[in-house]
Design an enzyme around this catalytic site. Structure first.
Site, PDB file in Angstrom:
ATOM      1  N   ASP A  42      68.073   5.825  36.060  1.00 50.10           N
ATOM      2  CA  ASP A  42      67.336   6.167  37.367  1.00 50.10           C
ATOM      3  C   ASP A  42      66.725   7.468  37.158  1.00 50.10           C
ATOM      4  OD1 ASP A  42      69.530   7.914  36.586  1.00 50.10           O
ATOM      5  OD2 ASP A  42      70.442   7.993  38.459  1.00 50.10           O
ATOM      6  N   ASP A  85      71.331   1.589  35.622  1.00 53.13           N
ATOM      7  CA  ASP A  85      71.820   2.648  36.302  1.00 53.13           C
ATOM      8  C   ASP A  85      72.361   2.490  37.995  1.00 53.13           C
ATOM      9  OD1 ASP A  85      72.613   4.919  34.529  1.00 53.13           O
ATOM     10  OD2 ASP A  85      70.578   5.547  34.996  1.00 53.13           O
ATOM     11  N   GLU A 182      76.127  13.188  27.377  1.00 54.34           N
ATOM     12  CA  GLU A 182      74.725  13.572  27.623  1.00 54.34           C
ATOM     13  C   GLU A 182      74.997  15.027  27.192  1.00 54.34           C
ATOM     14  OE1 GLU A 182      72.284  12.486  30.498  1.00 54.34           O
ATOM     15  OE2 GLU A 182      70.678  14.129  30.324  1.00 54.34           O
TER      16      GLU A 182
HETATM   17  O1  KIV Z   1      68.450   7.668  33.768  1.00 58.85           O
HETATM   18  C1  KIV Z   1      68.515   7.754  32.323  1.00 58.85           C
HETATM   19  O2  KIV Z   1      67.351   7.738  31.806  1.00 58.85           O
HETATM   20  C2  KIV Z   1      69.761   7.920  31.963  1.00 58.85           C
HETATM   21  C3  KIV Z   1      69.619   8.675  30.215  1.00 58.85           C
HETATM   22  C4  KIV Z   1      69.264  10.098  30.203  1.00 58.85           C
HETATM   23  C5  KIV Z   1      71.027   8.416  29.654  1.00 58.85           C
HETATM   24  O3  KIV Z   1      70.929   7.837  32.069  1.00 58.85           O
END
Ligand code: KIV
Length: 263
Positions: A42, A85, A182
């Site tokens: 996301d 996501d 993270e």
């Molecule tokens: O949305 C995304 O790019 C992520 C990464 C930072 C792991 O969740």
């Protein structure tokens, strides 16, 4: 690629190279360059849509980008595993809401969904897993919680580190099959990686995770103020393909992340 093949790779000690991916062109290129996991993050709220955070991204937008990525990866002969996501507001309300959202993303071509949060989501993760949805959890800095935490490194004191480790153990126990860590101290990421059987994928979490993920735009030098843990792989690469292959090689050999990308 399906999850058991990916788990076999990680179980055999191979580091997993993961990049965010939002469209068919890059899905083809990343797959051809040997990227193991395409994360339809996301983060597209920022990289594609130009928002300041991930919060405005909708489930339908995630499905649209997941479909595009799945088409590109298939055209390139499969090979990559697609994680999508669950955007903010699409899973926090109830396990049933999370299942409906996850089903939309799996139907769009994702092999797994990712959600942000600790033990508070254990019941939701279990509900999804029991209904055939592979789940990746995400701990540490949670971009969907930016209004609470800001974009700051997390779990820096002993109490918070203990909480994160206990969340990780609980999420694995209820069936999560992968964990993104993270912006946490590398010693904590190492401890969690050793305690869990599922693969950990680090971003700003040091070299000891089972794989590394970065935002595609960060490795291509397209982000005006990239995070400290990121690296521009285009320097000297000569082409997009060269930059992406350099990232994959650096992850597989353990050359990335170096000490300057961790804390
Ligand atoms: O949305 C995304 O790019 C992520 C990464 C930072 C792991 O969740």
């Amino acid at each position: 690629m399906f999850l058991p093949q990916l788990e076999k790779k990680a179980g055999g000690g191979e580091k997993l190279a993961v990049l965010t991916c939002y469209d068919a062109s890059f899905a083809r290129l990343l797959t051809a360059c040997g990227v193991d996991i395409l994360l339809v993050g996301d983060s597209l709220g920022m990289t594609v849509q130009g928002h300041a955070t991930t919060l405005p991204v909708t489930l339908e937008q995630m499905a649209y980008h997941t479909e595009a990525v799945a088409r590109g990866a298939t055209e390139a002969g499969g090979g990559a595993f697609i994680v999508a996501d669950l955007p903010f507001g699409s899973y926090q309300q109830s396990p049933e809401q999370a299942f409906a959202s996850a089903a939309r993303l799996l139907a769009a071509g994702a092999n797994m969904v990712k959600l942000e949060g600790g033990a508070v989501l254990a019941r939701t993760v279990e509900f999804l897993v029991r209904r055939g949805v592979p789940v990746c959890a995400h701990l540490g800095l949670l971009p969907q919680s930016v209004n609470t935490t800001g974009y700051r490194a997390q779990a820096r004191d002993a109490k918070a580190a203990e909480q994160l480790a206990s969340d990780a153990v609980e999420l694995e126990a209820v069936g999560a099959r992968m964990l993104v860590l993270e912006s946490i101290p590398l010693v904590l990421a190492e401890e969690v990686t050793q305690r869990l059987a599922i693969p950990t994928i680090g971003i700003g979490a040091g070299p000891h995770c089972n794989g590394q993920v970065l935002v595609l735009q960060d490795i291509l030098g397209l982000t005006p103020r990239p995070p400290r843990f990121a690296k521009d792989f285009m320097a000297g690469a000569g082409s997009l393909e060269g930059g992406i292959r350099a990232f994959v090689q650096a992850v597989k050999t353990g050359a990335f992340p170096g000490p300057e990308h961790a804390f």
